[in-house]
Design a protein around this motif. Structure first.
Motif, PDB file in Angstrom:
ATOM      1  N   GLN A 123       0.957  -1.423  -0.122  1.00 25.70           N
ATOM      2  CA  GLN A 123      -0.139   0.111   0.008  1.00 25.70           C
ATOM      3  C   GLN A 123       0.926   1.158  -0.109  1.00 25.70           C
ATOM      4  O   GLN A 123       2.068   1.050   0.516  1.00 25.70           O
ATOM      5  N   TYR A 124       0.407   2.291  -0.786  1.00 29.05           N
ATOM      6  CA  TYR A 124       1.108   3.513  -0.626  1.00 29.05           C
ATOM      7  C   TYR A 124       0.142   4.725  -0.506  1.00 29.05           C
ATOM      8  O   TYR A 124      -0.884   4.800  -0.934  1.00 29.05           O
ATOM      9  N   VAL A 125       0.882   5.781  -0.370  1.00 26.01           N
ATOM     10  CA  VAL A 125       0.294   7.182  -0.347  1.00 26.01           C
ATOM     11  C   VAL A 125       1.078   8.268  -1.196  1.00 26.01           C
ATOM     12  O   VAL A 125       2.306   7.834  -1.594  1.00 26.01           O
ATOM     13  N   LYS A 344       3.431   7.995   7.939  1.00 26.79           N
ATOM     14  CA  LYS A 344       3.500   6.978   9.044  1.00 26.79           C
ATOM     15  C   LYS A 344       2.258   7.079  10.292  1.00 26.79           C
ATOM     16  O   LYS A 344       1.712   6.185  10.589  1.00 26.79           O
ATOM     17  N   LEU A 347      -1.060   6.037   9.016  1.00 29.69           N
ATOM     18  CA  LEU A 347      -1.093   4.829   8.655  1.00 29.69           C
ATOM     19  C   LEU A 347      -1.183   3.860   9.915  1.00 29.69           C
ATOM     20  O   LEU A 347      -1.845   2.874  10.242  1.00 29.69           O
ATOM     21  N   ASP A 348      -0.242   4.304  10.993  1.00 27.58           N
ATOM     22  CA  ASP A 348      -0.463   3.624  12.190  1.00 27.58           C
ATOM     23  C   ASP A 348      -1.653   3.708  12.779  1.00 27.58           C
ATOM     24  O   ASP A 348      -2.044   2.995  14.019  1.00 27.58           O
ATOM     25  N   PHE A 352      -6.284   2.836   7.319  1.00 24.55           N
ATOM     26  CA  PHE A 352      -6.368   1.841   6.039  1.00 24.55           C
ATOM     27  C   PHE A 352      -5.609   0.553   6.340  1.00 24.55           C
ATOM     28  O   PHE A 352      -4.359   0.670   6.363  1.00 24.55           O
ATOM     29  N   SER A 354      -3.233  -2.395   6.437  1.00 22.48           N
ATOM     30  CA  SER A 354      -2.169  -2.866   5.436  1.00 22.48           C
ATOM     31  C   SER A 354      -2.362  -4.315   5.104  1.00 22.48           C
ATOM     32  O   SER A 354      -1.650  -4.819   4.118  1.00 22.48           O
ATOM     33  N   ARG A 359       4.565  -0.538   3.571  1.00 21.20           N
ATOM     34  CA  ARG A 359       3.914   0.828   3.101  1.00 21.20           C
ATOM     35  C   ARG A 359       5.092   1.838   2.553  1.00 21.20           C
ATOM     36  O   ARG A 359       5.936   2.006   2.850  1.00 21.20           O
ATOM     37  N   ASP A 391      -3.935   5.065  -1.486  1.00 17.55           N
ATOM     38  CA  ASP A 391      -4.787   4.860  -0.240  1.00 17.55           C
ATOM     39  C   ASP A 391      -5.196   6.274   0.056  1.00 17.55           C
ATOM     40  O   ASP A 391      -6.644   6.688   0.271  1.00 17.55           O
TER      41      ASP A 391
END
Length: 1350
Positions: A123-125, A344, A347-348, A352, A354, A359, A391
């Motif tokens: 997954q990526y942003v 980070k 996402l933590d 979203f 994972s 990531r 994401d």
């Protein structure tokens, strides 16, 4: 039983074993259980088992083709009716999913390790930001990595036995001491930037020491920063001044040749004042911009002087500028670190999931190898998909200043304290919203998170929704409504109550949910339960596959819940208690799990609907992007390409051609990028791809003089994106002028329509009153006077008098009730008292002793006795009644009597008498009705209005309440007028062919009349042009026969020369047609313009018939002076009517010209064209020519926007419409007059032959009985004759009233047709549309013409 049936039985047997929880038996026992459960023989069960083993690939095919057999062999133990769901099932079409997978970038930063990885997976942003000077690039990172490898190699050489090699390796390795092994790529970037800055500082300090300049580095940076800021501001101020100056020049040029145009559109004084005010406003704006320019120049001058200290040392300025570049690089490193840290953090939080994947973060500045042309082209084409599949998008709202080196210098080792925004609500006009690339980053992302200049989050509640922010629209479409869900009532009440929901989640083993600041508690709990149930929708849902993805996700989650409940663990017990607490029956687990998931989703999407809409609107406020386009992700755009191009026209890019390339993803097209081609060629290729992909013809809805594409074969395209934003073009002043003229014309028409509608309703009420009221109670004379006032007063003047007219109509309906307000004197007639007796005699002849009505005492003028006669009536059929013989008998009867005082008429003979000045004597008026009638008569004779009420009438008008006029008819007309929406349909249904030589399509062609402005100047420019391709600009008026609009144009000299010749020919043709029509005589034209003459003649017969039974005193009989005045008025009316007919003749001739049906006679002219079949297609001007390989060729002429909402009706059409409105008023008055004629006749019959008259005659007879010798018992024959005459009078009056009533009804029924017949036939449709407030769109075009546009 066939093998397919056997196969299906085997499958059911396996499901039965799984449901009972028994272990997998042997083959024999399985066959036996299958045979006993299904009720078939052992051999059949064995064959089914063997077939299922040998041919397992056919099982899915059997499942689909033999559904009816499965239902026939239904086993209640394994299928639950409640679990069956029609809208969501387990069958998912594989074709609904993307066969090529999901595209992701080639390089991205690993958020957890800080390294730049190639071909990542996970997954990526993405990071969205504004470029600031020297950004970190891929080449910069590659060089650092290469240096690190060199350091490693040099360290290995230090172990060599050769001393010289050791020394060399040690010397080289010292250069890379800062590149320690084991550091991440981001750490290496910071170390390299720090080392470069320190080296540059040492160099500058050395230069300062050597030159002896007493200054520090920060001061030098501040001076150079001030110089660069001042230079930038001076350039911006100069550009603004040049723009304002050019705007003022265009305004002045437009006003020089506008006198003729203003007269054509009937411009009034208010419009001239508007133009003057606009010009003064431009001058004021120019003065303000000039003041700012002077301030910017002064600031630049001071900055230049302050930087002169760096010129004392030749290398000092360049060294400081190099330090600025290094500080920009350091700021770019801060951007990478800040973005990874914030990504980070988000996402933590678990928004979203994972699922154990890596990531990543993608940054466009350093994740693309711009040195590789192939990779750069691929990245530009794929960038839109990369944004779609991320994401979320992390948006960095940096400060507006382009030079921030001093701030970076001050915070090399510590963070800054002041941020540009501290709250999301404070965000206003960030620089990020003005950049070109950020448009697709905002539009194509599924979710955005915002941080300020210090990388502090600008949180908002909607961020806590995570992927549901994007999924909500799809879920709302496919999840059933709340009331339609088949779930227990306890479950519905619990999920809607946050307190109950929290108790449910905290009871026993706690169900965790996200803890996001600002997110609503209810959202967090609902999402937490969905996460607990393992409901996670894929991120690549779009309009095509959303239904399949939702069904698949819910089905898989329900199947997994069923499996988890069958386990023997504490987690399974907690899950089971969740269902039990909500009231679900666990007998059919999968169906109940599906219903619970739908319930949670429906409550969530209903609760967050308004918040998401408000959030999109808030983002739209500072980005100027439509709310439904913000974060639409993979959803299709609901807007045409024109709207996207308009958004892009307001944004900027560092590289001009990138403004075009940045639109590939938003418009859903791909093509190779080639930066050397320039913006114009790139825009042409972009529009080609849009047209090929979608047939969206909104890309042709551009405008702007001089903004046509110079590329051959692409004249339909613009050369710049600014053409899609007409307000930004240099010719927008002309558009404003057209809009003002159209607005003034619409306002005038609205006033006339509103006045006519209100007046019509008043007259309609008067007609109803006349019909329902006995003739004895009708003030006929007063009604006739009021109608005369209405007929002689224009609609524009009547508007202000509608209130008083309404009060007069109220008074007419009940005159007796207001008789108490009768005045005792006349203050309004004092001016008349100073007139001479001679003038009063004239007035007496005109009005029948009007002077006496005005309260002026005049000497009695002896009159010759005359025999009162009844007017000659026309012969008409009546039952055994010859009206023509009545007058002789009646005359003899009157002559034998003592003559009564003669009624004043024009036949009275007056003896000459010298003028005598009369002194008025106060005289109380007889009746209020007479006073009102005399007052209105005076206003008619003096051509005045009734706005100013005399003092003696004010109490009356104060107590009169004007009727409330319902404007439902007018409002209905407005509501029925549908405004064309150019977004309704932009997809052309006809094929459009693109070739290198042009664009071929199906067009509507409208012939128009072009009138050039400043013809002599244009002719000189054409004659002095170097070639036919030289571009010339000018101004012209475009007329469709119904409306006209003025535009600026820009075309080739050859095309303009040809059109100038066409204009001369058309002008001469229209003039010759008018001369020929006048030469033939105006008889036919007048007949065409007054087609209602037959009805007028019939109406005159009825009028003469009824007037024969009216008293002479009620008629205006002053024939001598009346005739003179009437002749004068007729002459004026004829002159005015002749001018109006000339205007109408011109309009008819123009309509005949533009309605040419043979297109071969139109070629060679400038015409209006648009694509056929597309509702949103706009008209544009083009040169139409005969073709050789194709039937017709075309070339678009670049002009201002041709908007038919801002056109002005043709003068002839407007004159005809005003005449039409005036005729409506007069015809309605005529209807009222027809109704009161018969009642006036009845009233007259009662006066001359009614009971009152009979009493007077009997009294006279008694007085004369002594002198008469009559035989007793013998009746007088004259009395019998008189009785017969009275009876005939009553019969005739009743007949007249009957005929006039019928005629009035007929006139009323034929009112619209009668009025429209007076309009020239060719103008009738246009008049009706104009009267109904419809747009004057071209309606006489040739449709379906195939044209090849160069």
């Amino acid at each position: 039983m066939s093998w397919t049936d056997q196969n299906e039985l085997m499958r059911l047997g396996k499901k039965m074993l799984e449901a009972t929880g028994t272990s997998t038996p042997s083959e024999n026992s399985m066959i036996s259980q299958l045979a006993s459960s299904t009720g078939v023989a052992y051999s059949v069960a064995r064959d089914a088992y063997v077939k299922s083993v040998l041919d397992p690939l056919l099982q899915e095919k059997v499942l689909k083709s033999m559904t009816w057999l499965i239902n026939a062999n239904f086993i209640p133990e394994f299928v639950d009716d409640k679990a069956a769901n029609a809208d969501l099932d387990e069958s998912v079409e594989a074709s609904a999913f993307k066969p090529d997978g999901v595209e992701i970038p080639k390089r991205m930063f690993n958020i957890d390790t800080g390294n730049l990885e190639y071909r990542p997976s996970g997954q990526y942003v993405i990071l969205s930001h504004s470029w600031k000077g020297q950004e970190i690039s891929y080449q910069y990172i590659s060089k650092i990595k290469e240096n690190q490898k060199k350091k490693e190699a040099y360290e290995m050489l230090q172990d060599d036995t050769d001393e010289e090699a050791k020394r060399f390796a040690s010397f080289k390795a010292k250069k890379f001491d800062h590149l320690e092994m084991g550091k991440s790529d981001v750490q290496l970037l910071r170390a390299q930037c720090t080392k470069d800055i320190e080296a540059q500082i040492r160099k500058i300090n050395t230069l300062l020491w050597r030159s002896g300049i007493k200054s520090d580095i920060r001061e030098l940076l501040a001076r150079l920063a001030e110089f660069k800021i001042a230079t930038s501001e001076e350039k911006v101020a100069q550009d603004a001044f040049d723009e304002k100056e050019e705007e003022l020049k265009l305004k002045e040029m437009a006003e020089k040749g506008s006198e003729k145009e203003k007269s054509e559109v009937r411009a009034d004084v208010s419009e001239k004042s508007i133009g003057k005010d606009a010009k003064n406003s431009l001058r004021d704006g120019l003065a303000q911009v000039n003041a700012k320019l002077n301030e910017a120049k002064d600031r630049l001058s001071r900055a230049e002087k302050s930087c002169m200290i760096m010129d004392q040392e030749l290398s000092l300025r360049s060294a400081v500028e190099d330090l600025i570049l290094l500080l920009e690089t350091r700021k770019s490193v801060n951007k990478i670190e800040g973005s990874m840290r914030e990504a980070k953090r988000i996402l933590d939080l678990g928004l979203f999931p994972s699922k154990g994947q890596k990531r990543y973060l993608w940054n466009d500045t350093c994740c693309i190898n711009k040195g590789d042309a192939n990779e750069l082209n691929e990245s530009l084409a794929m960038m839109g998909q990369w944004y779609n599949n991320a994401d979320f998008c992390l948006v960095h709202l940096d400060t507006k200043e382009s030079t921030e080196w001093v701030d970076t210098w001050d915070h090399l080792d510590k963070a800054a304290k002041e941020a540009n925004f501290s709250d999301f609500k404070e965000v206003n006009k960030p620089k990020w919203a003005t950049r070109g690339w950020t448009l697709q980053e905002l539009v194509l992302s599924k979710m955005t998170f915002y941080v300020n200049s210090l990388w502090k989050p600008l949180t908002r509640p909607e961020e806590g929704l995570g992927p549901y922010y994007y999924h909500r629209s799809y879920l709302a479409h496919h999840i059933p409504e709340f009331d339609k869900l088949d779930v227990p009532a306890e479950a519905k009440s619990t999920v809607q109550d946050p307190a109950k929901l929290q108790r449910l989640m905290d009871t026993g083993e706690k169900i965790n949910y996200i803890n996001y600041e600002g997110c609503l508690e209810e959202w967090r709990m609902l999402i937490g339960i969905l996460d607990y149930l393992h409901v996670h929708f894929p991120g690549d849902m779009d309009d095509d596959n959303s239904n399949a993805y939702i069904r698949k996700t819910i089905s898989l989650a329900a199947y997994e819940i069923e499996s988890r409940l069958n386990e023997k663990s504490s987690a399974a017990a907690r899950l089971r208690s969740l269902f039990n607490d909500l009231g679900f029956d666990l007998s059919s687990i999968r169906g109940q799990a599906t219903n619970l998931i739908k319930l949670l989703l429906r409550v969530l999407i209903d609760d967050c609907k308004v918040s998401i809409e408000e959030d999109r609107k808030r983002i739209s406020e500072f980005t100027q992007v439509q709310p439904d386009e913000c974060c639409r992700g993979l959803s299709r755009s609901r807007h045409p390409a024109q709207d996207i191009l308009l958004l892009a026209s307001r944004r900027e890019c560092t590289v001009p051609v990138d403004r075009v390339y940045s639109l590939m993803g938003v418009l859903g097209v791909k093509f190779p990028a080639f930066h050397a081609e320039g913006p114009t060629k790139a825009l042409s290729r972009l529009l080609d791809e849009v047209l090929i992909t979608s047939n969206d013809i909104s890309i042709f809805n551009w405008a702007g003089k001089g903004l046509g594409s110079p590329i051959r074969g692409r004249s339909l395209y613009p050369s710049k994106l600014s053409a899609f934003s007409p307000n930004n073009t240099e010719s927008y002043l002309n558009t404003k002028k057209n809009d003002k003229a159209a607005k003034a014309s619409r306002e005038e028409r609205h006033i006339l329509q509103d006045t006519e509608s209100r007046l019509t309703l008043l007259l309609r009420g008067l007609i109803d009153f006349v019909k329902a009221t006995p003739h004895k109670d009708l003030p006929v004379d007063l009604i006739r006077i009021i109608l005369g006032f209405i007929k002689t007063t224009s609609l524009m003047k009547l508007r202000a008098q509608l209130e008083n007219l309404g009060k007069l109509f109220v008074y007419v309906k009940d005159t007796r009730r207001f008789e108490e307000y009768k005045p005792r004197s006349r203050s309004w007639a004092e001016a008349e008292s100073t007139k001479s007796v001679a003038d009063e005699g004239k007035s007496t002849q005109i009005g029948g002793n009007i002077a006496s009505r005005f309260g002026v005492n005049t000497p009695k003028i002896p009159q010759m006795p005359q025999i009162p006669q009844m007017p000659q009536m026309p012969q008409f059929s009546a039952p055994k009644l010859k009206v023509g013989g009545f007058q002789s008998f009646y005359g003899k009867k009157s002559a034998s009597k003592e003559p009564e005082p003669a009624i004043e008429s024009s036949n009275a003979v007056a003896f000459p008498q010298s003028p005598v000045i009369a002194v008025p004597e106060p005289k109380e008026p007889e009746t209020l009705v007479g006073e009102i009638k005399d007052w209105i008569s005076q206003k008619i004779s003096q051509k005045q209005d009734i706005l100013n009420i005399p003092e003696e009438f004010k109490p009356l008008f104060k107590n009169l309440q004007a009727p409330e006029v319902s404007m439902s008819r007018v409002n209905r007309q407005k509501s029925n007028t549908k405004e064309t929406s150019y977004d309704d349909s932009m997809i052309c249904p006809n094929p459009i062919t693109l070739t290198t030589s042009g664009i071929e399509g199906i067009f509507d062609i409208q012939r128009v009349i072009i009138t050039m402005q400043n013809v002599e100047q244009l002719s000189r420019q054409v004659e002095s042009s170097v070639s036919d391709n030289e571009k010339i600009s000018g101004e012209c008026a475009i007329s469709t026969g119904l409306s006209t609009i003025t535009v600026n144009f820009y075309c080739a000299a050859g095309d303009l020369r040809q059109q100038l010749n066409v204009c001369d020919v058309v002008k001469q043709a229209l003039f010759d047609a008018k001369v020929e029509e006048v030469a033939q005589g105006s008889t036919q034209t007048e007949q065409a313009l007054t087609t209602g003459q037959e009805s007028t003649s019939y109406y005159s017969k009825i009028t003469s018939l009824s007037s024969g039974l009216m008293r002479q005193g009620s008629q205006v009989s002053g024939t001598t002076e009346n005739d003179d005045k009437k002749k004068t008025q007729d002459e004026e009316t004829q002159t005015q009517a002749f001018d109006q007919r000339e205007e109408q003749r011109r309009a008819v001739a123009m309509l005949d010209f533009v309605q040419e049906t043979d297109i071969n006679l139109i070629v060679g002219e400038w015409v209006l064209a648009r694509f056929t079949g597309a509702e949103g297609a706009k008209w544009f001007l083009c040169q139409l020519e005969l073709g050789s390989t194709h039937n017709y060729y075309g070339r678009r002429i670049a002009t201002d926007e041709i908007d038919f909402k801002t056109v002005v009706p043709e003068p002839g059409l407007l004159v005809a419409w005003k005449s039409y409105m005036q005729n409506k008023k007069e015809e309605l008055c005529r209807v009222v007059t027809a109704f009161i004629q018969g009642r006036d006749a009845r009233k007259y019959a009662d006066e001359v032959a009614g009971p009152e008259k009979e009493k007077k005659e009997k009294a006279a007879k008694v007085e004369g009985e002594a002198d008469e010798d009559s035989e007793s018992g013998v009746s007088d024959p004259k009395e019998r004759l008189m009785d017969f005459i009275k009876l005939g009078t009553h019969i005739g009056a009743g007949l007249v009233q009957n005929v006039t009533d019928r005629w009035g009804e007929r006139l009323d029924g034929m009112l619209s047709d009668t009025i429209l017949q007076k309009v020239p036939k060719d103008l009738r449709a246009a008049i009706v549309n104009l009267n109904e407030n419809k747009d004057l769109l071209p309606a006489m075009f040739l449709s379906g013409v195939k044209v090849h546009m160069f």
